[in-house]
Scaffold this motif. Sequence first.
Motif, mmCIF file in Angstrom:
data_model
loop_
_atom_site.group_PDB
_atom_site.id
_atom_site.type_symbol
_atom_site.label_atom_id
_atom_site.label_comp_id
_atom_site.label_asym_id
_atom_site.label_seq_id
_atom_site.Cartn_x
_atom_site.Cartn_y
_atom_site.Cartn_z
ATOM 1 N N GLN A 90 -15.203 -17.356 -3.382
ATOM 2 C CA GLN A 90 -14.051 -16.837 -2.652
ATOM 3 C C GLN A 90 -14.462 -16.290 -1.289
ATOM 4 O OE1 GLN A 90 -11.299 -14.346 -4.782
ATOM 5 N NE2 GLN A 90 -11.417 -15.556 -6.666
ATOM 6 N N ARG A 149 -7.710 -8.109 -2.517
ATOM 7 C CA ARG A 149 -7.173 -8.738 -3.725
ATOM 8 C C ARG A 149 -5.650 -8.676 -3.774
ATOM 9 N NH1 ARG A 149 -9.938 -5.255 -8.171
ATOM 10 N NH2 ARG A 149 -9.518 -3.704 -6.542
ATOM 11 N N SER A 150 -5.034 -7.834 -2.967
ATOM 12 C CA SER A 150 -3.591 -7.577 -3.033
ATOM 13 C C SER A 150 -2.840 -8.478 -2.066
ATOM 14 C CB SER A 150 -3.309 -6.105 -2.697
ATOM 15 O OG SER A 150 -4.076 -5.252 -3.519
ATOM 16 N N ARG A 203 -8.052 -3.715 -11.348
ATOM 17 C CA ARG A 203 -6.952 -4.521 -10.809
ATOM 18 C C ARG A 203 -6.678 -4.112 -9.360
ATOM 19 N NH1 ARG A 203 -5.473 -1.440 -14.724
ATOM 20 N NH2 ARG A 203 -5.270 -3.241 -16.096
ATOM 21 N N PRO A 204 -6.031 -4.990 -8.581
ATOM 22 C CA PRO A 204 -5.711 -4.651 -7.193
ATOM 23 C C PRO A 204 -4.749 -3.473 -7.117
ATOM 24 C CG PRO A 204 -5.481 -7.010 -7.584
ATOM 25 C CD PRO A 204 -5.628 -6.363 -8.921
ATOM 26 N N VAL A 214 -6.570 -14.047 0.146
ATOM 27 C CA VAL A 214 -6.760 -13.237 -1.059
ATOM 28 C C VAL A 214 -8.189 -13.466 -1.542
ATOM 29 C CG1 VAL A 214 -5.990 -12.812 -3.416
ATOM 30 C CG2 VAL A 214 -4.327 -13.398 -1.630
ATOM 31 N N THR A 215 -8.964 -12.389 -1.622
ATOM 32 C CA THR A 215 -10.397 -12.527 -1.872
ATOM 33 C C THR A 215 -10.909 -11.450 -2.810
ATOM 34 O OG1 THR A 215 -10.667 -13.356 0.406
ATOM 35 C CG2 THR A 215 -12.665 -12.733 -0.772
ATOM 36 N N ASP A 216 -11.581 -11.874 -3.860
ATOM 37 C CA ASP A 216 -12.376 -10.984 -4.698
ATOM 38 C C ASP A 216 -13.815 -11.142 -4.224
ATOM 39 O OD1 ASP A 216 -13.934 -9.753 -6.627
ATOM 40 O OD2 ASP A 216 -12.790 -10.495 -8.324
#
Length: 366
Positions: A73, A42-43, A284-285, A65-67
């Motif tokens: 995603q 995510r970062s 959060r990342p 960037v992947t959740d």
Amino acid sequence: MKTNLKKLSQQTIVITGASSGIGLVTARLAAKAGAKLVLAARSEDALRQLTNEIKQAGGQATYVVTDVSRPEQVQHLAEVATSTFGGFDTWINNAGVSIYGKLEEVPVEDMRQLFEVNFWGLVNGSLEAVKHLKKNGGALINVGSVLSDITAILQTMYSASKHAVKGFTDGLRMELEMEDAPVSVTLIQPAAIDTPYPLHAKNYLERVPKHAPPVYAPETVARAILHCAATAERDVVVGGGGKAMIGLSHWTPALLDTFMEKGFAKQSKSDAPARPLEQNGLDRPMGNLQERGNYPGTTRETSYYTETVTTGSPRLRTALLVGAAGAGVAALATWLGTQKETTGPTPTDTQPARNGQPQAPGYSDN
């Protein structure tokens, strides 16, 4: 159908959770081995920095960037791997988050979010990977934990998610074998690993969490993962201390419960007061290219147990499995009987012990 896995230097590898800890170390070692990399987390800043680092060293890498909790995603991640490198040979599901705290004090919403990442994120990645790997063959590697087999007190929901990971991975493996699909499916089960895992966890304790000894370097897990990318393995426990704990759960589960309640819970708390609750990787990342965590003692840079089970003869593997379980029972019984700290090595990894720490067998992390 026999699964023919390529040498690392000929592979394209997808790694989720690549911005810190085990995923970061695995990416760096894979790049040194010549693999092409598709890095996910995510970062974005951390991913960009890592990708540039690999390219500047002469390697090939891209990032997405992947959740992983969002299937669309994860699908995009696979599409980028295909459009950039023509596909992938190994997919490593490593992304994970954790929570420390008593069950009655942790909101159910947090528990659900943990499962969205640790379990459903891994399911999303596995199913997407298998769609591609069934065509040309390759390896799916899911990072579980020794907590796929036991439960760590104050980390119950993390443990539950890793139990679910094991059940899913075993079932998927069997289904692919029924189809004779050319896909190797491996469950990696790390013991306590010195990564930012305790620092990134959402923490409901009064103190900053830390690992209980023995604690191993993230390189021990990365080497096992990359071994399984090139050599088909069903499952690999990383760290002899972790294997001993699994043995205890089968041989003397009540004794293990007592250790968790009287010893492990105290060992899981540092002397530092808890940070603000909002500082956590669940919400959060938090990836920042940090490989190691806050373990204050001597980290075991090698697991002789894991090296032997991944490279030794079948007879030697069997002997080690039996020896780890028996030695673990004896070590824990002695610890509970004396309730005193010892400084000797763990039964299954003969390296210098951490000064001043109880050396009952350790637990998990990823």
